[in-house]
Scaffold this motif. Structure first.
Motif, PDB file in Angstrom:
ATOM      1  N   ARG A 112      13.242  13.371   2.958  1.00  0.00           N
ATOM      2  CA  ARG A 112      11.755  12.941   4.701  1.00  0.00           C
ATOM      3  C   ARG A 112      11.391  14.322   4.550  1.00  0.00           C
ATOM      4  NH1 ARG A 112      14.699   9.575   8.368  1.00  0.00           N
ATOM      5  NH2 ARG A 112      13.740   9.886   9.578  1.00  0.00           N
ATOM      6  N   LYS A 113      11.030  15.236   4.318  1.00  0.00           N
ATOM      7  CA  LYS A 113       9.772  16.000   3.933  1.00  0.00           C
ATOM      8  C   LYS A 113       8.627  15.573   3.917  1.00  0.00           C
ATOM      9  CE  LYS A 113      10.843  19.752   3.936  1.00  0.00           C
ATOM     10  NZ  LYS A 113      11.783  21.739   3.636  1.00  0.00           N
ATOM     11  N   VAL A 114       8.945  14.498   2.358  1.00  0.00           N
ATOM     12  CA  VAL A 114       8.197  14.502   1.833  1.00  0.00           C
ATOM     13  C   VAL A 114       7.702  12.575   2.023  1.00  0.00           C
ATOM     14  CG1 VAL A 114       7.135  13.197  -1.372  1.00  0.00           C
ATOM     15  CG2 VAL A 114       9.155  15.468  -0.724  1.00  0.00           C
ATOM     16  N   TRP A 115       8.646  11.700   2.628  1.00  0.00           N
ATOM     17  CA  TRP A 115       8.239  10.788   2.525  1.00  0.00           C
ATOM     18  C   TRP A 115       7.728  10.289   3.921  1.00  0.00           C
ATOM     19  CZ3 TRP A 115      10.402   7.286   5.674  1.00  0.00           C
ATOM     20  CH2 TRP A 115      11.986   7.584   6.093  1.00  0.00           C
ATOM     21  N   GLU A 168       2.282  16.153   1.399  1.00  0.00           N
ATOM     22  CA  GLU A 168       2.391  14.900  -0.142  1.00  0.00           C
ATOM     23  C   GLU A 168       1.174  13.417   0.404  1.00  0.00           C
ATOM     24  OE1 GLU A 168       5.323  15.778   0.413  1.00  0.00           O
ATOM     25  OE2 GLU A 168       5.254  16.956  -1.150  1.00  0.00           O
ATOM     26  N   ARG A 169       1.809  13.225   1.827  1.00  0.00           N
ATOM     27  CA  ARG A 169       0.741  11.894   2.489  1.00  0.00           C
ATOM     28  C   ARG A 169      -1.084  12.760   3.405  1.00  0.00           C
ATOM     29  NH1 ARG A 169       4.150   8.907   6.297  1.00  0.00           N
ATOM     30  NH2 ARG A 169       2.181   7.905   6.607  1.00  0.00           N
ATOM     31  N   PRO A 179      -1.771  14.687  11.319  1.00  0.00           N
ATOM     32  CA  PRO A 179      -2.003  13.288  10.164  1.00  0.00           C
ATOM     33  C   PRO A 179      -4.509  13.483  10.235  1.00  0.00           C
ATOM     34  CG  PRO A 179      -1.262  12.961  12.342  1.00  0.00           C
ATOM     35  CD  PRO A 179      -1.285  13.958  12.666  1.00  0.00           C
ATOM     36  N   HIS A 180      -4.462  13.722   8.329  1.00  0.00           N
ATOM     37  CA  HIS A 180      -5.502  13.859   8.107  1.00  0.00           C
ATOM     38  C   HIS A 180      -6.478  14.780   9.162  1.00  0.00           C
ATOM     39  CE1 HIS A 180      -3.154  10.748   5.497  1.00  0.00           C
ATOM     40  NE2 HIS A 180      -3.142   9.679   6.319  1.00  0.00           N
ATOM     41  N   ALA A 216       8.128   4.825  -3.177  1.00  0.00           N
ATOM     42  CA  ALA A 216       7.122   6.312  -3.691  1.00  0.00           C
ATOM     43  C   ALA A 216       7.816   7.344  -3.808  1.00  0.00           C
ATOM     44  CB  ALA A 216       5.907   6.194  -3.497  1.00  0.00           C
ATOM     45  N   TRP A 217       8.416   7.104  -3.163  1.00  0.00           N
ATOM     46  CA  TRP A 217       9.318   8.671  -3.805  1.00  0.00           C
ATOM     47  C   TRP A 217      10.963   8.332  -3.567  1.00  0.00           C
ATOM     48  CZ3 TRP A 217      15.047   9.576  -2.497  1.00  0.00           C
ATOM     49  CH2 TRP A 217      15.351  10.421  -2.251  1.00  0.00           C
TER      50      TRP A 217
END
Length: 157
Positions: free
Chosen positions: A33-36, A41-42, A65-66, A148-149
């Motif tokens: 969950r930490k990845v996707w 990564e996001r 975010p961003h 993707a994950w």
């Protein structure tokens, strides 16, 4: 300014080329969950992310975010039926101000040799924070990152 609540409901569905078991694992495993979900990564600056995946458990996320406003997402898991469904409620804040309250049902099913996910969300936008199109787009992007994950997890063996 008149304060108001704007309710909405939306559904996002997606087919995956991966098993229901792997799809469900991606939802229940903290490292996945930490990845996707909302990780570096996001392009998110994440200050905090915890997960206690069980009925009555919670997930807590704080990030930016961003480079935008700081946000929180605090969820409580209500009902979990492994590899079938997850029902939870969550609140989101932006720069400390409450802006949405939601409940979401995530349904998992087999589809051919792969799997299918259906997310149904009932949301209340607080005090003119209505951004339904953005929420749907964000949910679709999250599903893209989930796919993707899944692909990377299979490729890594």
């Amino acid at each position: 300014m008149t304060l108001m609540i704007t309710p909405a409901t939306f559904v996002c569905e997606r087919d995956f080329e991966h098993s229901v078991a792997l799809l469900y694992f991606a939802f229940t495993d903290h490292e996945a969950r930490k990845v996707w979900y909302g990780g570096k990564e996001r392009g998110f600056n994440v200050a905090h992310h915890t997960l206690d995946f069980r009925a009555g458990g919670a997930e807590s996320w704080r990030g930016q975010p961003h480079g935008d406003a700081w946000m929180t997402n605090d969820a409580t898991f209500i009902d979990i039926m492994p590899e079938q469904r997850v029902i939870y409620s969550y609140v989101m804040t932006m720069d400390g101000a409450l802006f949405t309250v939601s409940q979401q049902a995530v349904e998992f099913s087999a589809r051919g040799t792969g799997s299918h996910i259906r997310l149904t969300e009932q949301i209340m936008f607080i005090d003119r924070s209505d951004h339904l199109t953005g929420r749907i787009e964000g949910t679709q992007a999250m599903l893209d990152h989930l796919n993707a994950w899944l692909d990377a997890h299979i490729a890594a063996g």
